[in-house]
Scaffold this motif. Structure first.
Motif, PDB file in Angstrom:
ATOM      1  N   ASP A 120      52.874  51.040  23.291  1.00 14.24           N
ATOM      2  CA  ASP A 120      51.783  50.774  22.350  1.00 14.24           C
ATOM      3  C   ASP A 120      50.882  49.636  22.797  1.00 14.24           C
ATOM      4  O   ASP A 120      49.715  49.578  22.404  1.00 14.24           O
ATOM      5  CB  ASP A 120      52.350  50.441  20.964  1.00 14.24           C
ATOM      6  CG  ASP A 120      53.157  51.589  20.379  1.00 14.24           C
ATOM      7  OD1 ASP A 120      52.809  52.750  20.683  1.00 14.24           O
ATOM      8  OD2 ASP A 120      54.122  51.331  19.641  1.00 14.24           O
ATOM      9  N   GLY A 121      51.398  48.715  23.596  1.00 11.79           N
ATOM     10  CA  GLY A 121      50.615  47.566  24.025  1.00 11.79           C
ATOM     11  C   GLY A 121      49.904  47.812  25.335  1.00 11.79           C
ATOM     12  O   GLY A 121      50.175  48.774  26.059  1.00 11.79           O
ATOM     13  N   ALA A 122      48.965  46.936  25.652  1.00  7.85           N
ATOM     14  CA  ALA A 122      48.194  47.017  26.895  1.00  7.85           C
ATOM     15  C   ALA A 122      48.337  45.705  27.643  1.00  7.85           C
ATOM     16  O   ALA A 122      48.388  44.622  27.042  1.00  7.85           O
ATOM     17  CB  ALA A 122      46.720  47.296  26.599  1.00  7.85           C
ATOM     18  N   VAL A 123      48.393  45.809  28.962  1.00 10.25           N
ATOM     19  CA  VAL A 123      48.486  44.645  29.831  1.00 10.25           C
ATOM     20  C   VAL A 123      47.071  44.214  30.202  1.00 10.25           C
ATOM     21  O   VAL A 123      46.319  44.990  30.804  1.00 10.25           O
ATOM     22  CB  VAL A 123      49.313  44.951  31.091  1.00 10.25           C
ATOM     23  CG1 VAL A 123      49.301  43.760  32.047  1.00 10.25           C
ATOM     24  CG2 VAL A 123      50.737  45.318  30.711  1.00 10.25           C
ATOM     25  N   LEU A 124      46.722  42.991  29.832  1.00  9.27           N
ATOM     26  CA  LEU A 124      45.403  42.436  30.115  1.00  9.27           C
ATOM     27  C   LEU A 124      45.534  41.408  31.225  1.00  9.27           C
ATOM     28  O   LEU A 124      46.199  40.389  31.061  1.00  9.27           O
ATOM     29  CB  LEU A 124      44.823  41.786  28.852  1.00  9.27           C
ATOM     30  CG  LEU A 124      43.554  40.951  29.033  1.00  9.27           C
ATOM     31  CD1 LEU A 124      42.391  41.816  29.472  1.00  9.27           C
ATOM     32  CD2 LEU A 124      43.211  40.208  27.740  1.00  9.27           C
ATOM     33  N   ALA A 125      44.914  41.679  32.374  1.00 10.31           N
ATOM     34  CA  ALA A 125      44.931  40.756  33.502  1.00 10.31           C
ATOM     35  C   ALA A 125      43.666  39.913  33.480  1.00 10.31           C
ATOM     36  O   ALA A 125      42.556  40.455  33.403  1.00 10.31           O
ATOM     37  CB  ALA A 125      45.042  41.508  34.821  1.00 10.31           C
ATOM     38  N   VAL A 126      43.822  38.598  33.547  1.00 12.25           N
ATOM     39  CA  VAL A 126      42.706  37.662  33.563  1.00 12.25           C
ATOM     40  C   VAL A 126      42.602  37.077  34.958  1.00 12.25           C
ATOM     41  O   VAL A 126      43.532  36.407  35.428  1.00 12.25           O
ATOM     42  CB  VAL A 126      42.893  36.549  32.517  1.00 12.25           C
ATOM     43  CG1 VAL A 126      41.689  35.617  32.522  1.00 12.25           C
ATOM     44  CG2 VAL A 126      43.120  37.140  31.138  1.00 12.25           C
ATOM     45  N   VAL A 127      41.481  37.332  35.639  1.00 14.21           N
ATOM     46  CA  VAL A 127      41.278  36.917  37.025  1.00 14.21           C
ATOM     47  C   VAL A 127      40.084  35.982  37.078  1.00 14.21           C
ATOM     48  O   VAL A 127      39.041  36.253  36.463  1.00 14.21           O
ATOM     49  CB  VAL A 127      41.054  38.137  37.943  1.00 14.21           C
ATOM     50  CG1 VAL A 127      40.789  37.703  39.374  1.00 14.21           C
ATOM     51  CG2 VAL A 127      42.264  39.072  37.878  1.00 14.21           C
TER      52      VAL A 127
END
Length: 406
Positions: A120-127
């Motif tokens: 259900d969740g999403a992986v958010l990558a901050v670059v």
């Protein structure tokens, strides 16, 4: 027909003879091994391996049946696409991105984020800043947020913490994951935790339900505590994503970041003598072994590349290098981003010592040695000629760069 299993003496002889051209094909596939931190790693690409999604790898090449298909070129397998149209929550990851690319530590971190996100969740990558990575999809990234601009160039922890605060206000992630590393993630995570007034979990190597386990007592003890919102994870904290590909949808901040006067001024990188860098902390190691015949040329090449010198046990025993330069299980375990092995056949102790290196380059005359099998890039030939050509290429590149800049 008899049910007796007959032995093949020739196949057994080939399996014992490392110099035979078919030696590698006769070796059993290694399904698991112990990593440098004592954690059992699994071969996620092995036939019959069941991944976290319950998908079992099946041999479609015909290699198990002994068919000719195993000699054909490998066909790229299209991994199943994992989509999260409306995420219930986010798991934010801030990878180190050393050199603009995901490191093995970053991929372990994304694997841990994928476990916490579930379906259900999403992986958010901050670059931060420009990057060169084009494999976010196979690393487990569902959403990608790039914070670029001059404010984030170089050493800018205050500006980066301000950017993470803006991301936290907009997306409100359930968990923040940063690598507990010397490449910047450890410091940034602690600064971010102080800004949020939260107590982070550090050196985390395992998560079980609502509890996380981190290293303590100089790495000799485990400390269990409730799972916090901000996690600083160690290497091998989870298996990297390998059985799914993800959308990597770009996202942006809804508000612009407010400009602030930084209290830290980045004066650029300080020149450091590569010989003064401890082997365990070196990022680029140029290592020589018994196959090096011209050690003066070896030192000249290492100086031209700006690499830290290392050596195999044989070279150290012969007096060509100091004992503190020895690489291997009986010397120093190294974690370099690039490890170049010149004239090193690849004893088991040496291969154990470089097990955590990201990229391994081998220069050797023997195309069947174990170091060639371990290497990501192999150069077969006389080391002296290759080293001289490498020096010439470095000088040509640097002179050409100076002319272009002028």
């Amino acid at each position: 027909m008899s049910d007796i299993i007959r032995r093949d003496p020739r196949a057994e002889w080939i399996a014992r003879n490392r110099l035979h051209p078919l030696h590698a094909a006769m070796q059993p596939v290694q399904h698991s091994w112990m990593g440098p931190n004592g954690i059992i790693r699994k071969n996620v690409h092995g036939v019959g391996f069941i991944g976290p999604n319950g998908i079992k790898r099946i041999d479609r090449s015909g290699a198990q049946q002994g068919g000719a298909a195993k000699r054909t070129a490998a066909v790229d397998v299209q991994l199943p696409l994992h989509q999260v149209p409306m995420p219930a929550f986010y798991i934010s990851v801030v990878p180190d991105m050393v050199g603009g690319r995901l490191s093995s530590h970053d991929r372990d971190l994304l694997g841990l984020a994928r476990q916490l996100a579930g379906s259900d969740g999403a992986v958010l990558a901050v670059v931060f800043g420009e990057h060169k990575e084009n494999a976010f999809a196979t690393a487990g990234v569902d959403r990608l947020l790039v914070l670029d601009g001059q404010a984030f160039d170089g050493y800018s922890p205050e500006q980066r913490v301000q950017g993470l605060r803006a991301v936290d206000n907009q997306f409100n992630p359930r968990h923040w994951l940063l690598p507990d590393s010397r490449s910047g993630g450890g410091e940034l995570g602690r600064r971010f935790a102080a800004s949020l007034k939260e107590r982070p979990a550090t050196r985390v190597w395992q998560i079980k339900g609502d509890e996380c386990i981190g290293r303590a007592g100089a790495g000799q003890q485990d400390l269990a505590r409730p799972l916090p919102r901000l996690i600083l994870a160690a290497v091998e904290c989870a298996e990297p994503v390998s059985e799914t590909r993800h959308e990597v949808l770009p996202v942006e901040l809804s508000t612009s970041l407010a400009r602030s006067l930084p209290r830290i001024e980045d004066l650029g990188a300080v020149a450091v003598d590569p010989a003064a860098i401890p082997m365990a902390e070196a990022e680029f190691i140029f290592s020589g072994g018994n196959g090096v015949k011209d050690w003066a040329l070896f030192h000249q090449t290492a100086a031209a590349l700006g690499a830290t010198e290392g050596a195999s046990r044989v070279a150290v025993d012969d007096g060509f290098m100091a004992r503190d330069r020895q690489v291997g299980a009986s010397g120093t375990w190294v974690t370099a981003r690039v490890y170049v092995a010149v004239g090193i056949s690849g004893a088991i102790q040496h291969l154990q010592g470089i097990g955590a290196c990201d990229k391994v380059v081998a220069i050797n005359l023997d195309p069947t040695c174990d170091m060639i099998k371990r290497a990501d890039l192999s150069v077969i030939g006389e080391s002296a000629a290759i080293l001289q050509a490498l020096i010439d290429a470095v000088h040509t590149y640097r002179n050409g760069t100076k002319r272009d800049a002028a």
